[in-house]
Design a protein around this motif. Structure first.
Motif, PDB file in Angstrom:
ATOM      1  N   THR A 133      57.714  53.182  73.766  1.00 23.68           N
ATOM      2  CA  THR A 133      57.860  52.990  72.320  1.00 23.68           C
ATOM      3  C   THR A 133      58.869  53.960  71.759  1.00 23.68           C
ATOM      4  OG1 THR A 133      55.589  52.279  72.203  1.00 23.68           O
ATOM      5  CG2 THR A 133      56.596  52.944  70.132  1.00 23.68           C
ATOM      6  N   HIS A 154      52.814  47.320  69.594  1.00 27.73           N
ATOM      7  CA  HIS A 154      53.771  47.255  68.467  1.00 27.73           C
ATOM      8  C   HIS A 154      53.763  45.879  67.869  1.00 27.73           C
ATOM      9  CE1 HIS A 154      55.452  51.182  69.200  1.00 27.73           C
ATOM     10  NE2 HIS A 154      55.441  50.903  70.508  1.00 27.73           N
ATOM     11  N   ARG A 157      62.847  45.447  73.467  1.00 30.00           N
ATOM     12  CA  ARG A 157      62.361  46.281  74.568  1.00 30.00           C
ATOM     13  C   ARG A 157      62.621  45.594  75.889  1.00 30.00           C
ATOM     14  NH1 ARG A 157      56.246  47.003  73.152  1.00 30.00           N
ATOM     15  NH2 ARG A 157      56.606  44.776  72.748  1.00 30.00           N
ATOM     16  N   ASP A 171      62.267  52.847  72.672  1.00 30.20           N
ATOM     17  CA  ASP A 171      62.707  51.744  71.815  1.00 30.20           C
ATOM     18  C   ASP A 171      63.172  52.263  70.463  1.00 30.20           C
ATOM     19  OD1 ASP A 171      62.130  49.998  73.822  1.00 30.20           O
ATOM     20  OD2 ASP A 171      60.119  49.526  73.063  1.00 30.20           O
ATOM     21  N   SER A 194      52.635  47.832  78.144  1.00 33.97           N
ATOM     22  CA  SER A 194      53.557  48.097  77.030  1.00 33.97           C
ATOM     23  C   SER A 194      52.825  48.412  75.763  1.00 33.97           C
ATOM     24  CB  SER A 194      54.472  46.874  76.820  1.00 33.97           C
ATOM     25  OG  SER A 194      53.671  45.737  76.516  1.00 33.97           O
TER      26      SER A 194
END
Length: 322
Positions: free
Chosen positions: A26, A2, A11, A29, A19
């Motif tokens: 994701t 991201h 996060r 989040d 991640s």
């Protein structure tokens, strides 16, 4: 991986080596962000709603106040309308009063003019009356002087007449004394004549008596110049007024009916107003025509005449003829 660029990375596992290659973190989040946005929106909405509620309550209170004010305004408006109507009515009344006052003013004006004309006429009359008064006063002075002269002459004549009257009164006193003496002499003559008649009747025949007879009563008097005759029939207590002709007719009828039983009682009341001759002539006429006693003695009774010189005398109660 991201890329957040300038945004904060929230996060929890941002340091994890996986991640960048894991899908679920994701998504988590993203959901976290969405939830946070939702929560923020909810908070903002709640805050706005609370403000709106406060504003709404304020608006409601204002609406209530405005409604009350509106009602008060309507009441005031109605009152104002009524006041306006009253004022209009009062205005019309005042206008009518003004019209009436104008008419009254005209009437008063015409009346005043008439009064002024009358005052002018009265002033003229007063002036004329003053002149007449002055003339009357002059005449009165003249008449007063003449009256004073006449009064003076009258007083002189009155004194003369008073002296003559006193002399006449003295003569009247003397004549009254002589008249009383004559009346006493006449009374003595009448008593003597009555005694002689009674003695004569005793000698000639029985005395006249109502016993066993039918008695009628005749009351004879004089009021002023008019003669009055009251008649009471046989066995009657009622008297009735008759003329002389009616009396003769009634007695004539009774004489034919009763004959020798008819006793005529003639009463000359006290203060009858009759002279002795008037009473005597009436009594003689009635008795000789209708009474039982004198019917049998017609040849004797006509010789009986009243004493001479009795025209001026009056019948007294004790001298009534029956």
């Amino acid at each position: 991986m991201h890329q957040f660029h300038k945004y904060i990375d929230l996060r929890q596992n941002k340091e994890s080596p996986f991640s960048g290659i894991s899908f679920w973190p994701t998504f988590t989040d993203i959901m976290t962000v969405i939830l946070m946005i939702f929560m923020l929106a909810m908070v903002v909405t709640i805050i706005k709603n609370s403000n709106l509620l406060e504003q709404l309550s304020g608006v409601k209170s204002k609406v209530v106040v405005l409604e009350e004010k509106l009602k008060e305004s309507q009441a005031e408006e109605n009152e104002l309308k009524m006041n306006i109507a009253d004022l209009e009515e009062e205005l019309r009344s005042k206008e009518m009063e003004i019209i009436l006052l104008k008419d009254e003013k005209e009437v008063i004006k015409s009346t005043l003019e008439a009064k002024l004309a009358l005052i002018s006429a009265l002033q003229s009359d007063i002036e004329r009356m003053k002149r007449e008064k002055e003339a009357s006063e002059e005449k009165l002075k003249t008449l007063t002087a003449e009256m004073e002269k006449k009064i003076e002459e009258f007083n002189k004549k009155f004194k003369i007449l008073t002296n003559l009257l006193s002399e006449k009164e003295k003569k009247i006193v003397v004549l009254s004394a002589k008249s009383k003496e004559l009346e006493l002499a006449l009374a003595r003559q009448r008593r003597e004549y009555t005694l002689l008649e009674e003695e004569y009747n005793k000698l000639v025949g029985p005395a006249r008596s109502p016993i066993g007879k039918d008695v009628v009563t005749v009351i004879y008097s004089k009021i002023g110049e008019a003669y009055r005759i009251l008649f009471k029939d046989v066995n009657s207590n009622k008297t009735e007024a008759l003329t002389l002709n009616q009396l003769h007719n009634r007695l004539r009828s009774l004489k034919e009916k009763l004959g020798d039983r008819l006793y005529v009682k003639i009463v000359i009341p006290e203060n009858s107003g009759l002279t002795y001759n008037e009473a005597w002539n009436f009594t003689k006429d009635i008795l000789t025509k209708y009474d039982y006693y004198y019917q049998n003695r017609k040849r004797i009774y006509p010789t009986l005449n009243p004493p001479q010189g009795s025209n001026e005398s009056r019948i007294r109660p004790s001298e009534g003829l029956h």
